[in-house]
Write an enzyme that holds these catalytic residues in place. Structure first.
Site: not given
Ligand code: GUN
Length: 292
Positions: A97, A53, A120
């Site tokens: 996360q 990311k 998100d």
């Molecule tokens: N953990 C795995 N995928 C995601 C996601 O798309 N967003 C978040 N916040 N955590 C994750």
């Protein structure tokens, strides 16, 4: 045209569009969108996600900030950090996360992020906006999936869509997006009766259950579009392998279009996160999203 939907190529195109938009925001508005990612603990898979990311955020010209907290961090410290980020004008998107350690209340944390900094689409206000047709931020995996479907099929209006899986992160928002495109939507799950027949009725089948290769080719209507959200790590013939929720070998000859695993939905998820960050930066500054 191959019936395989190349998510990697699609995501590359989307990131190029985002980079162009970011360039215009900098040149015309002196605005550099900033994304903060918060990781609590040392889950190896999460660390890989967070690294990817951060790299892709910088590649499209945005600012990236990472906060790594110890697994034992008290919930109150995490909430205090989010409060600081909510008030920081250089930060336009905040991503915590998941999963979080057991002692931390996940919904409390997600709802403490200001809904205009939620990238998100997990904040209750954005969940509500999605289900009432408002223009909130949409969860990344369903957003990437609907983009690929519309690109391949054009109008989705009137099609029978079946979503297998009812999670808050994928199944439910995916169903809401398909409904907004005027599909007739069925949400199927582990208690659904005659799941094979339900799947066979789908013009659009979205598999998001997290069970390796559980949907075989003979559950698929010939010519249907299949979106496989599953990412399952399995071991076969002594080798580690990544497979989806759909049995690709038997499904690909039947489907009209299908996303592979890896290389389908996965690469789209981070690209959509970057898109959501730009969207939120524009919203906070009350400017229209520039054309790519
Ligand atoms: N953990 C795995 N995928 C995601 C996601 O798309 N967003 C978040 N916040 N955590 C994750």
């Amino acid at each position: 045209m191959s019936n395989i939907i190349d998510g990697k190529a699609f995501a590359e195109g989307l990131r190029a569009d985002i980079a162009s938009r970011v360039g215009k925001l900098k040149a015309e508005h002196n605005l550099t969108p900033g994304l903060a990612v918060v990781l609590v603990g040392e889950d190896p898979a999460s660390e890989v996600y967070v690294r990817n990311k951060a790299r892709q955020t910088v590649e499209v010209g945005m600012a990236s900030v990472e906060h790594k907290l110890d697994a034992q961090t008290p919930e109150s410290d995490l909430l205090a950090l989010i409060d600081t980020l909510n008030k920081d004008d250089a930060i336009h998107g905040i991503l915590v996360q998941l999963p979080l350690p057991k002692h931390i209340d996940e919904s409390k944390v997600l709802d403490s992020i200001h809904y205009e900094k939620d990238v998100d689409g997990f904040h209750l206000t954005n969940v509500g906006l999605l289900s009432t047709g408002g223009d909130g931020v949409v969860p990344c995996t369903p957003l990437g999936s609907i983009m690929m479907l519309k690109d391949r099929l054009g109008s989705l209006s009137g099609k029978n869509a079946v979503v297998v899986g009812r999670s808050n992160i994928v199944g439910k928002p995916m169903a809401a997006l398909l409904l907004a495109e005027s599909c007739t939507v069925t949400i199927a799950h582990s208690r659904t009766q005659n799941l094979d027949e339900v799947c066979r009725s789908a013009d659009i089948l979205v598999a998001a259950v997290g069970r390796p290769e559980m949907i075989p080719g003979d559950w698929i209507k010939p010519g249907a579009a299949v979106i496989d959200v599953g990412i399952n790590r399995i071991e076969r013939d002594g080798k580690k392998k990544l497979v989806g929720d759909v049995d690709f070998a038997s499904a690909a000859p039947v489907a009209g279009a299908i996303t592979p695993v890896p290389g389908g939905v996965g690469p789209m998820t981070i690209a959509c996160l970057l898109h959501n960050t730009v969207q939120q930066a524009c919203r906070q500054h009350k400017i229209e999203m520039p054309a790519a």
